[in-house]
Design an enzyme around this catalytic site. Structure first.
Site, PDB file in Angstrom:
ATOM      1  N   ILE A  29       0.829  -1.206   0.000  1.00  0.00           N
ATOM      2  CA  ILE A  29       0.000   0.000   0.000  1.00  0.00           C
ATOM      3  C   ILE A  29       0.864   1.256   0.000  1.00  0.00           C
ATOM      4  O   ILE A  29       1.899   1.317   0.672  1.00  0.00           O
ATOM      5  CB  ILE A  29      -0.925   0.011   1.243  1.00  0.00           C
ATOM      6  N   TRP A  35      10.716  -2.188   8.166  1.00  0.00           N
ATOM      7  CA  TRP A  35      10.081  -1.371   7.135  1.00  0.00           C
ATOM      8  C   TRP A  35      10.461   0.108   7.207  1.00  0.00           C
ATOM      9  O   TRP A  35      10.157   0.858   6.290  1.00  0.00           O
ATOM     10  CB  TRP A  35       8.558  -1.477   7.208  1.00  0.00           C
ATOM     11  N   SER A  47      11.321  -4.861  16.372  1.00  0.00           N
ATOM     12  CA  SER A  47      10.810  -4.604  17.714  1.00  0.00           C
ATOM     13  C   SER A  47      11.413  -5.567  18.729  1.00  0.00           C
ATOM     14  O   SER A  47      11.857  -6.666  18.389  1.00  0.00           O
ATOM     15  CB  SER A  47       9.289  -4.733  17.737  1.00  0.00           C
ATOM     16  N   GLU A  64      19.177  -5.666  16.584  1.00  0.00           N
ATOM     17  CA  GLU A  64      19.102  -4.216  16.711  1.00  0.00           C
ATOM     18  C   GLU A  64      17.645  -3.893  16.938  1.00  0.00           C
ATOM     19  O   GLU A  64      16.819  -4.075  16.045  1.00  0.00           O
ATOM     20  CB  GLU A  64      19.648  -3.537  15.451  1.00  0.00           C
ATOM     21  N   CYS A  97      14.238   3.869  15.482  1.00  0.00           N
ATOM     22  CA  CYS A  97      14.654   3.380  16.801  1.00  0.00           C
ATOM     23  C   CYS A  97      15.556   4.394  17.481  1.00  0.00           C
ATOM     24  O   CYS A  97      15.694   4.397  18.705  1.00  0.00           O
ATOM     25  CB  CYS A  97      15.330   2.019  16.684  1.00  0.00           C
TER      26      CYS A  97
END
Length: 482
Positions: A26, A154, A232, A253, A287
């Site tokens: 998308i 992403w 995550s 990471e 992050c």
């Protein structure tokens, strides 16, 4: 949504093919369908690992000079397709073209850097090791660890891939890459460039798909010697659990909840600029976002006024708008997640200084205004959890030691920033912070030569620099009697 052609999502053993899993891609700025990708599952992972086993046999024995030639060809291929890659980065991820350009340049620099390191491997191989006895001799070898699985996120397509892939190839490893199912399009284009680089078949393989269908079997497979994951903390735990089943190497990471410290002698304009860059670049989906801003009491009132004005002046727009200062969040799930954090922050008693919702001029797309909170409770999720969106939390501090303690009071320790006119004092503050990378009076510039990774729950291991190469090498000593 209009029908889009199905793209092949598997590159295995030098061949493109379609898988059985269909992924919809998308455009986050328009909420329209960009493409469909035919990805794979456990069977495709198995095929990719079989191909990687064959590819490893030659690549592991290749010279550093041979690997360097391939890496430089990849860098040149990325440079040649720069505009195309920028377009895909903005279309699929939602970031402005200016940020997409930085990403592509980062990819080029990373492949070039590891080509340079690869060129130095041959001269260092079989280095003599000094021993306390003349009856023995010893030599040191650095060898590829084998087949590696690379799982990338992403928020920076191609960039995190390059940070892992370039050193893995330089070390002589073969690779199975799983890009994010949310942003596969830039990664597919990068794979097409790599396919033309002269790599032996099977050295590089790509399998698009979900974490459950591709990432989990890749992490658990005994043929994989090393897993390198960025994402995550919750998924990082799952990757470690899978990898533990076969005692394989793991590099992680993960998250961050980083601080920017504005010391009492800071230049306010610079502090505001760095706060906005640290919190709103890539729509805060980093992050490394310095989403906790600690400001000396005597500067706090003026700083907040200037920060509010600066944040409200950022143009949130379509990524292809030349004036866009911030783009869209990557997808609806992330959009709703960040809005939920903002709502809970207000309910917890934090003061909303500006932003907090959808820009009025953008009725469509996953856009959120640059958002600033003050008076944030220290025990609130807004202060302690990684939001991964354009949200800054500002707190005052009375003493420099208090600021250091507040910054270090986190389960994370990825990065930090310090703003202060007295450089010697700022250096001392940087030394006291529990973070893997600290910037002083500087934006979040990242060089391939410096390590990336952090303390505590932010990472295991380091990427970039020579440490990134070492992450994919095994150490062997050969000792013999004279």
């Amino acid at each position: 949504m209009t029908t889009q052609p199905m793209l092949d999502g598997l590159y295995i053993g030098g061949q493109w093919s379609a898988g059985t899993e269909h992924l919809q891609v998308i455009n986050p700025a328009t909420e329209t369908l960009l493409a469909q990708v035919a990805g794979g599952g456990p069977d495709a992972v198995d095929q990719a690992l079989c191909a990687a086993s064959v590819g490893l046999q030659h690549w592991a024995r290749s010279s550093g000079a041979e690997r360097a030639r391939v890496l430089r060809k990849i860098a040149a291929g990325v440079a040649a397709r720069r505009e195309r890659l920028m377009h895909l980065q903005s279309s699929n991820n939602g970031k402005p073209q200016a940020e997409a350009a930085m990403d592509v340049d980062d990819v080029i620099a990373t492949f070039d850097y590891y080509a340079e390191l690869a060129e130095g491997l041959d001269a260092r191989q079989d280095a003599e090791v000094a021993l306390p006895s003349e009856d023995f001799s010893a030599r040191l070898r650095r060898e590829p660890c084998g087949i590696v699985g690379l799982i990338v996120p992403w928020n920076f397509p191609m960039v995190t891939t390059a940070w892992k892939l370039a050193p893995a190839l330089a070390a002589g490893c073969s690779v199975v890459l799983k890009p994010s199912e949310v942003t596969p399009l830039p990664e597919l284009e990068l794979a097409a460039i790599i396919a033309q680089s002269g790599l032996p078949q099977g050295v590089f393989n790509l399998v698009c798909g979900t974490g459950l269908a591709v990432g989990a079997p890749l992490a658990a497979d005994p043929r994989v010697a090393k897993i390198s994951f960025t994402g995550s903390n919750a998924v990082g735990v799952q990757v470690m659990q899978r990898a533990a089943e076969t005692i394989k190497g793991v590099s992680l990471e993960l998250g961050g909840k980083s601080s920017l410290l504005v010391l009492a002698d800071a230049d306010l304009e610079l502090a505001v600029e760095l706060a906005c860059g640290g919190g709103f670049f890539n729509a805060g989906q980093m992050c490394s976002a310095t989403s906790r801003v600690l400001v000396a009491d005597e500067l706090a009132d003026e700083f907040l006024l200037r920060l509010k004005a600066r944040a409200e002046g950022i143009r949130v727009a379509d990524p292809f708008d030349a004036q866009a200062g911030m783009g869209a969040l990557v997808n609806q799930a992330q959009y709703q997640r960040v809005l939920g954090h903002i709502e809970r922050g207000v309910n917890a008693g934090a003061k909303l200084v500006c932003g907090g919702g959808r820009p009025a001029h953008l009725p469509q797309g996953y856009f959120i205004e640059p958002t600033v909170f003050s008076e944030v409770p220290l025990d609130s999720a807004l202060w302690r959890e990684e939001i991964f969106g354009p949200v800054l939390c500002v707190r005052r501090f009375g003493s420099q030691q208090e600021a250091i303690e507040l910054a270090n009071d986190s389960e994370f320790g990825l990065v930090a920033s310090v703003v202060g006119a007295d450089v010697s004092n700022a250096e001392g503050v940087a030394n006291a912070l529990q973070a893997g990378l600290v910037w002083i009076n500087a934006p979040q510039v990242i060089f391939p030569q410096t390590a990336w990774g952090g303390y505590k729950q932010s990472s295991i291991g380091r990427e970039l620099g020579p440490w990134g190469l070492q992450a994919f090498q095994e150490i062997k000593h050969v000792v013999r009697a004279r």
